[in-house]
Each structure stands twice: as structure tokens, then as C-alpha cells.
Scaffold this active site. Structure first.
Site, PDB file in Angstrom:
ATOM      1  N   GLY A  45       5.693   4.804   4.820  1.00 42.63           N
ATOM      2  CA  GLY A  45       4.747   5.079   3.747  1.00 42.63           C
ATOM      3  C   GLY A  45       3.380   4.538   4.107  1.00 42.63           C
ATOM      4  O   GLY A  45       3.249   3.748   5.048  1.00 42.63           O
ATOM      5  N   GLN A  50      -5.099   1.093   2.537  1.00 46.78           N
ATOM      6  CA  GLN A  50      -4.792   0.472   3.834  1.00 46.78           C
ATOM      7  C   GLN A  50      -5.714   0.984   4.937  1.00 46.78           C
ATOM      8  O   GLN A  50      -5.859   0.352   5.977  1.00 46.78           O
ATOM      9  CB  GLN A  50      -3.321   0.729   4.220  1.00 46.78           C
ATOM     10  CG  GLN A  50      -2.330   0.009   3.317  1.00 46.78           C
ATOM     11  CD  GLN A  50      -0.891   0.279   3.722  1.00 46.78           C
ATOM     12  OE1 GLN A  50      -0.322   1.295   3.356  1.00 46.78           O
ATOM     13  NE2 GLN A  50      -0.312  -0.623   4.500  1.00 46.78           N
ATOM     14  N   CYS A  92       5.345  -4.495   5.923  1.00 49.29           N
ATOM     15  CA  CYS A  92       4.146  -3.744   5.567  1.00 49.29           C
ATOM     16  C   CYS A  92       3.269  -3.614   6.799  1.00 49.29           C
ATOM     17  O   CYS A  92       3.107  -4.584   7.545  1.00 49.29           O
ATOM     18  CB  CYS A  92       3.383  -4.465   4.450  1.00 49.29           C
ATOM     19  SG  CYS A  92       1.888  -3.613   3.923  1.00 49.29           S
ATOM     20  N   LEU A  93       2.717  -2.436   6.987  1.00 48.10           N
ATOM     21  CA  LEU A  93       1.833  -2.223   8.134  1.00 48.10           C
ATOM     22  C   LEU A  93       0.574  -3.082   8.022  1.00 48.10           C
ATOM     23  O   LEU A  93      -0.112  -3.300   9.017  1.00 48.10           O
ATOM     24  CB  LEU A  93       1.461  -0.736   8.246  1.00 48.10           C
ATOM     25  CG  LEU A  93       2.640   0.203   8.557  1.00 48.10           C
ATOM     26  CD1 LEU A  93       2.212   1.655   8.427  1.00 48.10           C
ATOM     27  CD2 LEU A  93       3.207  -0.078   9.937  1.00 48.10           C
ATOM     28  N   HIS A 134       6.281  -0.057  -3.548  1.00 48.06           N
ATOM     29  CA  HIS A 134       5.464  -0.747  -2.545  1.00 48.06           C
ATOM     30  C   HIS A 134       4.092  -0.060  -2.418  1.00 48.06           C
ATOM     31  O   HIS A 134       3.053  -0.735  -2.407  1.00 48.06           O
ATOM     32  CB  HIS A 134       6.222  -0.731  -1.208  1.00 48.06           C
ATOM     33  CG  HIS A 134       5.508  -1.341  -0.041  1.00 48.06           C
ATOM     34  ND1 HIS A 134       5.918  -2.506   0.577  1.00 48.06           N
ATOM     35  CD2 HIS A 134       4.402  -0.944   0.644  1.00 48.06           C
ATOM     36  CE1 HIS A 134       5.096  -2.792   1.573  1.00 48.06           C
ATOM     37  NE2 HIS A 134       4.160  -1.852   1.646  1.00 48.06           N
ATOM     38  N   GLU A 135       4.094   1.276  -2.338  1.00 49.80           N
ATOM     39  CA  GLU A 135       2.826   1.998  -2.142  1.00 49.80           C
ATOM     40  C   GLU A 135       1.955   1.958  -3.399  1.00 49.80           C
ATOM     41  O   GLU A 135       0.728   1.810  -3.308  1.00 49.80           O
ATOM     42  CB  GLU A 135       3.084   3.453  -1.725  1.00 49.80           C
ATOM     43  CG  GLU A 135       3.906   3.653  -0.453  1.00 49.80           C
ATOM     44  CD  GLU A 135       3.434   2.837   0.733  1.00 49.80           C
ATOM     45  OE1 GLU A 135       2.265   2.396   0.756  1.00 49.80           O
ATOM     46  OE2 GLU A 135       4.251   2.601   1.641  1.00 49.80           O
ATOM     47  N   HIS A 138       0.031  -1.158  -3.624  1.00 54.44           N
ATOM     48  CA  HIS A 138      -1.178  -1.166  -2.795  1.00 54.44           C
ATOM     49  C   HIS A 138      -2.383  -0.638  -3.576  1.00 54.44           C
ATOM     50  O   HIS A 138      -3.505  -1.134  -3.426  1.00 54.44           O
ATOM     51  CB  HIS A 138      -0.995  -0.286  -1.551  1.00 54.44           C
ATOM     52  CG  HIS A 138      -0.348  -0.967  -0.375  1.00 54.44           C
ATOM     53  ND1 HIS A 138      -0.899  -2.074   0.256  1.00 54.44           N
ATOM     54  CD2 HIS A 138       0.787  -0.688   0.312  1.00 54.44           C
ATOM     55  CE1 HIS A 138      -0.119  -2.432   1.270  1.00 54.44           C
ATOM     56  NE2 HIS A 138       0.915  -1.614   1.327  1.00 54.44           N
TER      57      HIS A 138
END
Ligand code: GNR
Ligand code: NI
Length: 167
Positions: A45, A50, A92-93, A134-135, A138
Site C-alpha cells: 500500500g 508518503q 511501513c515504507l 494503515h493507509e 497516513h
């Protein structure tokens, strides 16, 4: 184009993203860049902030090695229903070299627009439910490490500080 992914403790990641008002070429380009960047990473995702774009756009693909890939584009997503509890390991990226278990809802119903501006309802459980939560976090400036206990958060911060000092 593959874009640079912002990482903790970048202050942009703590900001709240704004709703998309019109789905124009700029948004379509953003989604293309997000898609290339997510598959390149690779990740399951990605949220627009980000990449430094403070817009309420997320993409998710939890299909893994299965063909064909199943890309979900969710614009202005909102969780309209949530139930149950799950406790799964997340990464997480935007958070380098750290993973931890996070408490989430086990299943969620998400309403969002697709790239054609059509309203869609996504019923998600398992990894897809985790990814949506999670997204969407963000978009509100929240990272999974913000869900940790104060002690675990301190350990996380110390580890990150040590890592950045070492380089
Ligand atoms: O690639 C990712 N994997 C992942 C695994 C468990 C829970 C959440 C995620 S999302 C993450 C990509 C990412 O950082 N998206 O914002
Ligand atoms: Ni993330």
C-alpha cells in the site's frame, strides 16, 4: 515516475491531508507515480503524503504474487463501519528497519471514490483491512508507531536515533 518516499521523522508525515476536490490529470499522474513507487518498493500500500502530496489518496494491492495484480485506488476514503480486533505485525515504507504488532479492527467497510469518480464500497478483512487502516492513518498524519505503547515508542526512537548517528 518512481518517487522518493519520505521517512520518519519527516514532519510532512505528521500533517493532515486535504480531500481531493476534482479528479484531474494531476491526480491521475499522482496515482501513476504512487503505483510505480509502491510496486518498486515493493509494498502492499501507499498513501499520497508518503510522496509529499498532502491529498487524500491511497492505493493498496495485497494480491502478492497472484496474477493478475489487484490494485485498489481509494480517493477520499472513509471507514463507515469497523468491527472486531486484530493484532498483526506491521511495517511501513516510511519507517526504516522497524516492525511491530499493532491493534486494529479485524474488518472494515470503506467508502471511497475510484479514479473515475465513482463511489465504491470496499468490505475488507485480514491483511486488506489492516492495509486500509494503515493507509487512512497516513492521511491523518498518523504512523503505525504512533499506536505503540509509550515504552515501545521510546525503544523505537532510541533505535532510530542510534541508526542515524551510526551513518
Ligand atoms: O508494504 C507495507 N506492508 C505492510 C505490512 C503490514 C501492515 C501494513 C503494511 S503497509 C506497508 C506499505 C506502507 O507503508 N504503506 O503506507
Ligand atoms: Ni505506511
Amino acid at each position: 515516475m518512481i518517487q522518493h518516499i519520505l521517512t520518519w521523522p519527516d514532519p510532512e508525515l505528521k500533517k493532515k491531508s486535504a480531500p481531493v476536490v476534482v479528479i484531474n490529470d494531476k491526480i491521475r499522474q499522482l496515482v501513476m507515480d504512487m503505483t510505480e513507487t509502491m510496486y518498486d518498493a515493493p509494498g502492499i500500500g501507499l498513501a499520497a503524503p508518503q510522496l509529499g502530496a498532502l491529498q487524500r489518496v491511497v492505493i493498496i494491492d495485497v494480491s502478492g504474487k497472484e496474477e493478475p495484480p489487484e490494485l485498489i485506488v481509494a480517493i477520499n476514503p472513509i471507514i463507515i463501519h469497523a468491527e472486531g480486533e486484530s493484532y498483526e505485525e506491521e511495517g511501513c515504507l516510511s519507517v526504516i528497519k522497524y516492525a511491530a504488532n499493532v491493534r486494529r479492527h479485524a474488518s472494515v467497510v470503506v467508502k471511497a471514490l475510484n479514479l473515475d469518480g465513482e463511489e465504491q464500497t470496499h468490505r475488507a478483512e485480514g491483511l486488506l483491512a489492516v492495509a486500509f487502516q494503515h493507509e487512512i492513518d497516513h492521511l491523518d498524519g498518523i504512523l503505525f508507531v504512533d499506536h505503540l505503547s509509550p515504552l515501545k515508542r521510546e525503544i523505537f526512537k532510541r533505535k532510530q536515533r542510534r541508526m542515524t548517528e551510526a551513518s
